[in-house]
Design a protein around this motif. Sequence first.
Motif, short mmCIF file in Angstrom:
data_model
loop_
_atom_site.label_atom_id
_atom_site.label_comp_id
_atom_site.label_asym_id
_atom_site.label_seq_id
_atom_site.Cartn_x
_atom_site.Cartn_y
_atom_site.Cartn_z
N THR A 281 1.04 -1.23 0.07
CA THR A 281 0.21 0.00 0.05
C THR A 281 0.85 1.39 0.16
N VAL A 282 1.67 1.40 1.24
CA VAL A 282 2.51 2.63 0.98
C VAL A 282 3.46 2.63 -0.11
N GLY A 283 4.07 1.44 -0.34
CA GLY A 283 4.96 1.47 -1.48
C GLY A 283 4.52 1.92 -2.80
N ASN A 284 3.18 1.37 -3.24
CA ASN A 284 2.58 1.93 -4.32
C ASN A 284 2.16 3.33 -4.48
N VAL A 285 1.73 3.78 -3.19
CA VAL A 285 1.40 5.45 -3.01
C VAL A 285 2.48 6.19 -3.41
N LEU A 286 3.62 5.93 -2.47
CA LEU A 286 4.97 6.66 -2.66
C LEU A 286 5.41 6.55 -4.22
N LEU A 287 5.34 5.17 -4.94
CA LEU A 287 5.80 5.24 -6.28
C LEU A 287 5.12 6.07 -7.06
N SER A 288 3.77 6.03 -6.97
CA SER A 288 2.93 6.75 -7.80
C SER A 288 3.21 8.42 -7.62
N HIS A 289 3.52 8.80 -6.27
CA HIS A 289 3.73 10.17 -6.11
C HIS A 289 5.02 10.53 -6.60
N PHE A 290 6.11 9.73 -6.66
CA PHE A 290 7.39 9.95 -7.12
C PHE A 290 7.60 10.05 -8.60
N ARG A 291 6.53 9.04 -9.18
CA ARG A 291 6.54 8.73 -10.60
C ARG A 291 6.22 10.23 -11.38
N VAL A 292 5.13 10.77 -10.62
CA VAL A 292 4.52 11.95 -10.87
C VAL A 292 5.45 13.12 -10.82
N TYR A 293 5.87 13.14 -9.51
CA TYR A 293 6.86 14.29 -9.39
C TYR A 293 8.02 14.30 -10.32
N LEU A 294 8.63 13.07 -10.60
CA LEU A 294 9.64 13.23 -11.48
C LEU A 294 9.43 13.65 -12.90
N SER A 295 8.05 13.11 -13.32
CA SER A 295 7.92 13.82 -14.50
C SER A 295 7.54 15.28 -14.55
N HIS A 296 7.03 15.96 -13.60
CA HIS A 296 6.37 17.13 -13.50
C HIS A 296 7.86 17.88 -13.47
N VAL A 297 8.82 17.57 -12.29
CA VAL A 297 10.09 18.31 -12.18
C VAL A 297 10.79 18.35 -13.40
N ALA A 298 10.70 17.34 -14.34
CA ALA A 298 11.58 17.30 -15.35
C ALA A 298 11.34 18.37 -16.19
N SER A 299 10.01 18.77 -16.36
CA SER A 299 9.73 20.10 -17.17
C SER A 299 10.37 21.32 -16.89
#
Length: 743
Positions: A281-299
């Motif tokens: 549960t926690v791993g998937n939530v954090l994974l989703s948050h970091f995946r979104v964060y990495l894509s946004h911060v790359a821009s």
Amino acid sequence: MLAEESAGDVGGGDEPSVSLDLDLGDLDITNDEIDFALLKEQLERVENHKAIQDALAQVSSSGGHKNAKELAKDVDVTLREVEVESIEGYISESGHLQDLHSQILDCDEVLDSMEDMLGRFQSDLSEISSEIKHIQKQSLSLNVKLKNRRELHEKLSKFADNMQIPPTLIDVVLDSEVSSAEYLASLQLLHKKLNFLRSSKDAQNSLAFQDVAPELSKLETKAVSKVKAFLLEQFSILRKPKTNIQIQQQNRLLRLKGFVSFIKQHNQVAYKEIRTNYTETVGNVLLSHFRVYLSHVASLETRVATRNDLVGELAGGSTPFGGSTNALSGVSNFFSSMKSLGGLSTNQGRRAAAAQNRKDCFKLEGREEILTKLDESAVVPHLAESQGVKMGCEQIFRSINKLLLDSSSSEFIFSTEFFRDTNVFQETMSEVIALITEHLTGWVQDLHDPIGLLLMVRINYCHRLIMQRRRLPCLDAYMDNVNMILWPKLKLVLDSQLDSLTNAHSVIAGKKGSGFGITGGGNSNRFFIDPTLAKNVEGITNRFADLLLALVTLNENFDQGQLAGTMDRLVTAMEELLFGIAKGIKEAASQQSGPTGVAASAAFLVNNFGQLRETLKDSSFKTFLMHYEDALSLYVSEILKWALGAKMIHIVSDEEGETAQKDVLEEIINHFDPAASIKKLADQVHMDFTSPSAKKEVLKATLTQLLLYYTRFVEVLKKVDPELLKEAVTIPSIMYEIKKFKT
């Protein structure tokens, strides 16, 4: 008889004598015979005594032997009187002595009675001591009995307490909600009873065991089932959108760690199910948050330096070692004539404009300040996008790492306390760490910014120190992997910069001699450097100085030997490039019909080493200052030789200058025009140097040396023929011309 005589003597012979019949015993000295030998010995021993001497002197002064007898008689009478008084004193005190004797006898009787009483008291004490010993023995015996009874009572009480099941325990476990206040206390009581039954052989051998054990097992199963369902429900809350996991962990889940401990002790299957559910549960939530964060911060990233931003980049942005198919064509005309390099093509013009916009890509320009802002919060991408903020690679890296550090620290502390197991963190964050590592690996491979990469290395090092201060080892392996990603890439990028210098040197050396022209005519011919070549080499020098200054600054208090070695190789390559071009200038000059190009070669070195010296003045690289001073000295010497003539320079430089021919000196005097020479020098300095500060410094050194040379020339004139001084220009005149030119 002696007493009677003494009494008669005392009465003076007129009164009747008194007879004292006294028995003095040992005190009577009248009956002893006199030992004259002893008396003589005593008299000899005291004959020198002062009292004896005075008595003898008195006898002698009184008239001889008769007087001595009278005196002896007087003394004897006196002694008898004293004796009688002493006896009378003893007689008068005899009553008191008798009383004293009676008192002493009474004291003896009292002391005897006290001795008897103390004897009886000692006997009584002995009897009391025996009784005390007896009582002590009885006390020890009673203490042992009491201890045994207490131990028995404790065991029986513990056994009785643990072998009975209170109705309230059954009601709470079966009917109450897990979230109720008394449920956890009931679980602790149930755990205590179960642990007693399973660990005590006395309990297992008792008759009550057969009745109690099945009931407790049923309660255990029911409790595990209810607690597992409750915990899974709590974990499901973490999946809801916009849920702050850290707040939920601190405010809700930590209060439930007692339930996890109960399940871990009583049902490993249920515990593993709960643990797996939490980590997923926690791993998937954090994974989703970091995946979104990495894509946004790359821009938000802006590339400060690209693949084509190289220190050794030459004309039109092309590289001399394969940056494009036209790499060599961009530098093929570096040493061509003025006519062939009169302008740039359209494509070259565009490249030059782009290069001009990116000329500061190696400048530090405050980028190192990020090392003082490591504790700032991670960047919020949508806020940065709304504000139009763009960031360098080091800022994005810091933001990603900061978010990972904070999330990992919170998760490690919580999972260690909640599950009592450090492996839970690895299971929870493994996919998140793998995602970030994979992202960094791909992202870093596309980076060509040496300053940004070195800042990322420093940031990773500082983050490691932060985790060490927090005493959290959970990201040690991740930071090691990041180092293994960053250092090879940084070395590759710095090697590409080194190769750009080396290959620029090779390309320029291959075309040497074709980039120099001749201007003027006759004896005024002067070599000049092709402006395109000068501009490109000046750009290389500026970029190199900026890069080296950045590397030196970022390596302070970091002291990486590998980086220091790379900087030394860069310095060596830059020196070889500049000295190689300077050598090419001199070789090109030797192929022309004009004078040598040593001054132009020296001016080239002064320009470039001066720029390096100015940029790196506060760094540890002092070698450029030495090269600059040598080149400046050579340039001043050559340009004065060109402006004043070789004859004057030879005379003032030769120690045998006073042997010069008079006609040669007259010729020099006649042809020397200080105003024209100074103007000629100034014009050439302004032609050879572009920087105002360089022009000022070189011209100052040149005019100072000119004045020194002419002063020596005047000294030579004085030695050869003082009459020549009348025709020569005076030193004050030259100083006036220098001041007039400066004003």
